[in-house]
Design a protein around this motif. Structure first.
Motif, PDB file in Angstrom:
ATOM      1  N   ALA A   1       3.224   0.264  -1.529  1.00  0.00           N
ATOM      2  CA  ALA A   1       4.538  -0.113  -1.007  1.00  0.00           C
ATOM      3  C   ALA A   1       4.485  -1.513  -0.372  1.00  0.00           C
ATOM      4  CB  ALA A   1       5.012   0.925   0.011  1.00  0.00           C
ATOM      5  N   TRP A   2       3.426  -1.816   0.351  1.00  0.00           N
ATOM      6  CA  TRP A   2       3.249  -3.124   0.975  1.00  0.00           C
ATOM      7  C   TRP A   2       3.259  -4.215  -0.089  1.00  0.00           C
ATOM      8  CZ3 TRP A   2      -0.419  -7.083   1.058  1.00  0.00           C
ATOM      9  CH2 TRP A   2      -0.405  -7.929   2.173  1.00  0.00           C
ATOM     10  N   CYS A   3       2.525  -3.979  -1.173  1.00  0.00           N
ATOM     11  CA  CYS A   3       2.466  -4.942  -2.275  1.00  0.00           C
ATOM     12  C   CYS A   3       3.831  -5.109  -2.942  1.00  0.00           C
ATOM     13  CB  CYS A   3       1.432  -4.504  -3.309  1.00  0.00           C
ATOM     14  SG  CYS A   3      -0.270  -4.682  -2.734  1.00  0.00           S
ATOM     15  N   HIS A   4       4.522  -4.017  -3.114  1.00  0.00           N
ATOM     16  CA  HIS A   4       5.841  -4.073  -3.748  1.00  0.00           C
ATOM     17  C   HIS A   4       6.799  -4.943  -2.928  1.00  0.00           C
ATOM     18  CE1 HIS A   4       9.129  -2.814  -6.277  1.00  0.00           C
ATOM     19  NE2 HIS A   4       9.828  -2.556  -5.195  1.00  0.00           N
ATOM     20  N   ARG A   5       6.794  -4.781  -1.622  1.00  0.00           N
ATOM     21  CA  ARG A   5       7.664  -5.581  -0.750  1.00  0.00           C
ATOM     22  C   ARG A   5       7.333  -7.066  -0.828  1.00  0.00           C
ATOM     23  NH1 ARG A   5       6.527  -1.350   2.723  1.00  0.00           N
ATOM     24  NH2 ARG A   5       5.125  -2.647   3.968  1.00  0.00           N
ATOM     25  N   ARG A   6       6.082  -7.384  -1.072  1.00  0.00           N
ATOM     26  CA  ARG A   6       5.651  -8.788  -1.104  1.00  0.00           C
ATOM     27  C   ARG A   6       5.506  -9.351  -2.514  1.00  0.00           C
ATOM     28  NH1 ARG A   6       4.518  -6.366   3.096  1.00  0.00           N
ATOM     29  NH2 ARG A   6       4.338  -7.334   5.121  1.00  0.00           N
ATOM     30  N   ARG A   7       5.913  -8.559  -3.502  1.00  0.00           N
ATOM     31  CA  ARG A   7       5.775  -8.965  -4.900  1.00  0.00           C
ATOM     32  C   ARG A   7       4.335  -9.356  -5.208  1.00  0.00           C
ATOM     33  NH1 ARG A   7      10.754 -10.110  -7.478  1.00  0.00           N
ATOM     34  NH2 ARG A   7       9.596 -11.457  -8.873  1.00  0.00           N
ATOM     35  N   ALA A   8       3.409  -8.575  -4.674  1.00  0.00           N
ATOM     36  CA  ALA A   8       1.980  -8.803  -4.871  1.00  0.00           C
ATOM     37  C   ALA A   8       1.472  -7.922  -6.007  1.00  0.00           C
ATOM     38  CB  ALA A   8       1.225  -8.471  -3.582  1.00  0.00           C
ATOM     39  N   VAL A   9       0.363  -8.323  -6.574  1.00  0.00           N
ATOM     40  CA  VAL A   9      -0.263  -7.572  -7.655  1.00  0.00           C
ATOM     41  C   VAL A   9      -1.492  -6.873  -7.091  1.00  0.00           C
ATOM     42  CG1 VAL A   9      -1.392  -7.741  -9.899  1.00  0.00           C
ATOM     43  CG2 VAL A   9       0.545  -9.230  -9.361  1.00  0.00           C
ATOM     44  N   MET A  10      -1.577  -5.558  -7.337  1.00  0.00           N
ATOM     45  CA  MET A  10      -2.682  -4.767  -6.808  1.00  0.00           C
ATOM     46  C   MET A  10      -3.392  -4.055  -7.938  1.00  0.00           C
ATOM     47  SD  MET A  10      -2.608  -1.580  -4.100  1.00  0.00           S
ATOM     48  CE  MET A  10      -2.003  -0.356  -5.227  1.00  0.00           C
ATOM     49  N   GLU A  11      -4.710  -3.973  -7.843  1.00  0.00           N
ATOM     50  CA  GLU A  11      -5.476  -3.179  -8.790  1.00  0.00           C
ATOM     51  C   GLU A  11      -6.609  -2.470  -8.050  1.00  0.00           C
ATOM     52  OE1 GLU A  11      -7.944  -5.301 -11.656  1.00  0.00           O
ATOM     53  OE2 GLU A  11      -7.644  -7.116 -10.467  1.00  0.00           O
ATOM     54  N   VAL A  12      -6.972  -1.311  -8.548  1.00  0.00           N
ATOM     55  CA  VAL A  12      -8.127  -0.589  -8.025  1.00  0.00           C
ATOM     56  C   VAL A  12      -9.337  -1.176  -8.728  1.00  0.00           C
ATOM     57  CG1 VAL A  12      -9.265   1.652  -7.852  1.00  0.00           C
ATOM     58  CG2 VAL A  12      -6.777   1.506  -7.654  1.00  0.00           C
ATOM     59  N   THR A  13     -10.313  -1.627  -7.954  1.00  0.00           N
ATOM     60  CA  THR A  13     -11.476  -2.264  -8.568  1.00  0.00           C
ATOM     61  C   THR A  13     -12.715  -1.387  -8.570  1.00  0.00           C
ATOM     62  OG1 THR A  13     -12.049  -3.370  -6.493  1.00  0.00           O
ATOM     63  CG2 THR A  13     -10.668  -4.589  -8.063  1.00  0.00           C
ATOM     64  N   ALA A  14     -12.802  -0.440  -7.635  1.00  0.00           N
ATOM     65  CA  ALA A  14     -13.983   0.424  -7.591  1.00  0.00           C
ATOM     66  C   ALA A  14     -13.716   1.631  -6.704  1.00  0.00           C
ATOM     67  CB  ALA A  14     -15.186  -0.344  -7.043  1.00  0.00           C
ATOM     68  N   THR A  15     -14.391   2.703  -7.025  1.00  0.00           N
ATOM     69  CA  THR A  15     -14.391   3.898  -6.182  1.00  0.00           C
ATOM     70  C   THR A  15     -15.842   4.327  -6.056  1.00  0.00           C
ATOM     71  OG1 THR A  15     -12.229   4.535  -7.020  1.00  0.00           O
ATOM     72  CG2 THR A  15     -13.492   6.248  -5.930  1.00  0.00           C
ATOM     73  N   HIS A  16     -16.292   4.492  -4.809  1.00  0.00           N
ATOM     74  CA  HIS A  16     -17.692   4.834  -4.591  1.00  0.00           C
ATOM     75  C   HIS A  16     -17.840   5.598  -3.280  1.00  0.00           C
ATOM     76  CE1 HIS A  16     -22.006   4.449  -4.971  1.00  0.00           C
ATOM     77  NE2 HIS A  16     -22.065   3.965  -3.747  1.00  0.00           N
TER      78      HIS A  16
END
Length: 92
Positions: free
Chosen positions: A54-69
């Protein structure tokens, strides 16, 4: 073909901190830096994922999951990126 990713401008190792503590830090860091910002957030709090989206959506930012560990997830967020129109997220 794999493009080399630039190092993050800001690295937030949030551990198990809740969104209420992570959000002000992200807001402050993005306001302090002129131009595009690449933020890497590492969190073990499952509630942070939806909040980050939601934070990214408000700021028109691009988000991706890069790792899970070991229960932690790393997110890479581009704020102020040219041509950023929506939140992008890949689930591994």
């Amino acid at each position: 073909m794999s493009a080399e990713r630039p190092a993050p401008t800001v690295l937030v190792e949030a551990g198990g901190e809740p969104w209420s503590r992570v959000e002000p830090l992200l807001d402050r860091r993005t306001e302090e830096i002129d131009g595009p910002v690449v933020i890497e957030v590492v969190t073990a709090d499952p509630g942070v994922r939806a909040a980050l989206r939601a934070w990214c959506h408000r700021r028109r930012a691009v988000m991706e999951v890069t790792a899970t560990h070991r229960g932690a997830t790393a997110f890479r967020i581009r704020v102020g990126a040219p041509g950023a129109r929506a939140v992008a997220e890949e689930d591994g």
